[in-house]
Design a protein around this motif. Structure first.
Motif, PDB file in Angstrom:
ATOM      1  N   ALA A  88       3.765   4.698  -5.062  1.00  0.00           N
ATOM      2  CA  ALA A  88       3.382   6.086  -5.305  1.00  0.00           C
ATOM      3  C   ALA A  88       4.565   7.045  -5.290  1.00  0.00           C
ATOM      4  O   ALA A  88       4.401   8.218  -5.578  1.00  0.00           O
ATOM      5  CB  ALA A  88       2.343   6.521  -4.279  1.00  0.00           C
ATOM      6  N   GLN A  89       5.758   6.566  -4.959  1.00  0.00           N
ATOM      7  CA  GLN A  89       6.922   7.449  -4.973  1.00  0.00           C
ATOM      8  C   GLN A  89       7.301   7.792  -6.403  1.00  0.00           C
ATOM      9  O   GLN A  89       7.277   6.950  -7.278  1.00  0.00           O
ATOM     10  CB  GLN A  89       8.097   6.790  -4.270  1.00  0.00           C
ATOM     11  N   VAL A  90       7.634   9.005  -6.606  1.00  0.00           N
ATOM     12  CA  VAL A  90       8.017   9.454  -7.942  1.00  0.00           C
ATOM     13  C   VAL A  90       9.537   9.454  -8.073  1.00  0.00           C
ATOM     14  O   VAL A  90      10.261   9.262  -7.103  1.00  0.00           O
ATOM     15  CB  VAL A  90       7.434  10.854  -8.247  1.00  0.00           C
ATOM     16  N   ALA A  95       1.274  10.348  -0.960  1.00  0.00           N
ATOM     17  CA  ALA A  95       0.241  10.993  -0.163  1.00  0.00           C
ATOM     18  C   ALA A  95      -0.562   9.965   0.623  1.00  0.00           C
ATOM     19  O   ALA A  95      -1.532  10.302   1.264  1.00  0.00           O
ATOM     20  CB  ALA A  95      -0.684  11.792  -1.082  1.00  0.00           C
ATOM     21  N   ILE A  96      -0.132   8.717   0.605  1.00  0.00           N
ATOM     22  CA  ILE A  96      -0.842   7.658   1.310  1.00  0.00           C
ATOM     23  C   ILE A  96      -0.308   7.574   2.732  1.00  0.00           C
ATOM     24  O   ILE A  96       0.896   7.444   2.951  1.00  0.00           O
ATOM     25  CB  ILE A  96      -0.657   6.303   0.589  1.00  0.00           C
ATOM     26  N   SER A  97      -1.211   7.637   3.698  1.00  0.00           N
ATOM     27  CA  SER A  97      -0.798   7.587   5.102  1.00  0.00           C
ATOM     28  C   SER A  97      -0.443   6.162   5.507  1.00  0.00           C
ATOM     29  O   SER A  97      -0.770   5.198   4.807  1.00  0.00           O
ATOM     30  CB  SER A  97      -1.922   8.110   5.993  1.00  0.00           C
ATOM     31  N   ASP A  98       0.210   6.038   6.646  1.00  0.00           N
ATOM     32  CA  ASP A  98       0.563   4.718   7.170  1.00  0.00           C
ATOM     33  C   ASP A  98      -0.693   3.900   7.472  1.00  0.00           C
ATOM     34  O   ASP A  98      -0.713   2.683   7.265  1.00  0.00           O
ATOM     35  CB  ASP A  98       1.409   4.845   8.438  1.00  0.00           C
ATOM     36  N   VAL A  99      -1.737   4.555   7.955  1.00  0.00           N
ATOM     37  CA  VAL A  99      -2.998   3.858   8.273  1.00  0.00           C
ATOM     38  C   VAL A  99      -3.630   3.305   6.995  1.00  0.00           C
ATOM     39  O   VAL A  99      -4.064   2.157   6.953  1.00  0.00           O
ATOM     40  CB  VAL A  99      -3.972   4.802   9.015  1.00  0.00           C
ATOM     41  N   GLU A 100      -3.658   4.125   5.939  1.00  0.00           N
ATOM     42  CA  GLU A 100      -4.214   3.665   4.660  1.00  0.00           C
ATOM     43  C   GLU A 100      -3.386   2.518   4.079  1.00  0.00           C
ATOM     44  O   GLU A 100      -3.941   1.553   3.539  1.00  0.00           O
ATOM     45  CB  GLU A 100      -4.262   4.821   3.652  1.00  0.00           C
ATOM     46  N   GLN A 112       2.109  -5.120  -4.113  1.00  0.00           N
ATOM     47  CA  GLN A 112       2.896  -3.917  -4.330  1.00  0.00           C
ATOM     48  C   GLN A 112       2.458  -2.887  -3.294  1.00  0.00           C
ATOM     49  O   GLN A 112       1.303  -2.469  -3.269  1.00  0.00           O
ATOM     50  CB  GLN A 112       2.706  -3.376  -5.745  1.00  0.00           C
ATOM     51  N   ASN A 113       3.382  -2.521  -2.432  1.00  0.00           N
ATOM     52  CA  ASN A 113       3.095  -1.562  -1.371  1.00  0.00           C
ATOM     53  C   ASN A 113       2.693  -0.230  -1.999  1.00  0.00           C
ATOM     54  O   ASN A 113       3.451   0.338  -2.777  1.00  0.00           O
ATOM     55  CB  ASN A 113       4.348  -1.394  -0.503  1.00  0.00           C
TER      56      ASN A 113
END
Length: 119
Positions: free
Chosen positions: A59-61, A68-73, A53-54
């Motif tokens: 995390a989208q509501v 709040a998760i960055s592309d790098v994370e 699960q991406n």
């Protein structure tokens, strides 16, 4: 006519048989696929449904705001997942020829993992 049907079998032009299933032995649509899955008696492809699960999608509501998760994370999270699954499958089944993780675009944000092992 038979020659034409034989030439398109297992391709995108074949409207009866699933070309994705024909190529790798698994289909992301599963039993809901509108095309036929000619199932072999044995296969070297393993389908692990809903295994990833991406975190950005998860995390989208409801109002559509992004996470709040960055592309790098997100990439680091995916890399850890891929390595964990790869090593686990390699330990259980031996050498892994190929492993793909596919996004489920038509439904919930759960991804499929397809793994090809030698026969």
């Amino acid at each position: 006519m038979a020659e034409y049907l034989a030439s398109i079998f297992g391709t995108e032009k074949d409207k009866v048989n699933c070309s994705f299933y024909f190529k790798i032995g698994a289909c992301r649509h599963g039993e809901r696929c509108s095309r036929l899955h000619n199932k072999p008696t044995f296969s070297q492809t393993i389908l692990l449904q809903n295994t990833y699960q991406n975190p950005q999608s998860a995390a989208q509501v409801a109002d559509g705001t992004s996470s709040a998760i960055s592309d790098v994370e997100a990439q680091e999270h995916y890399d850890r997942f891929f390595e964990d699954v790869f090593l686990e499958l390699e330990e259980k089944y031996g050498e892994i020829e190929e492993m793909n993780v596919c996004d489920n675009l038509g439904g919930p944000p759960c991804w499929q993992c397809l793994c090809q092992v030698p026969l």
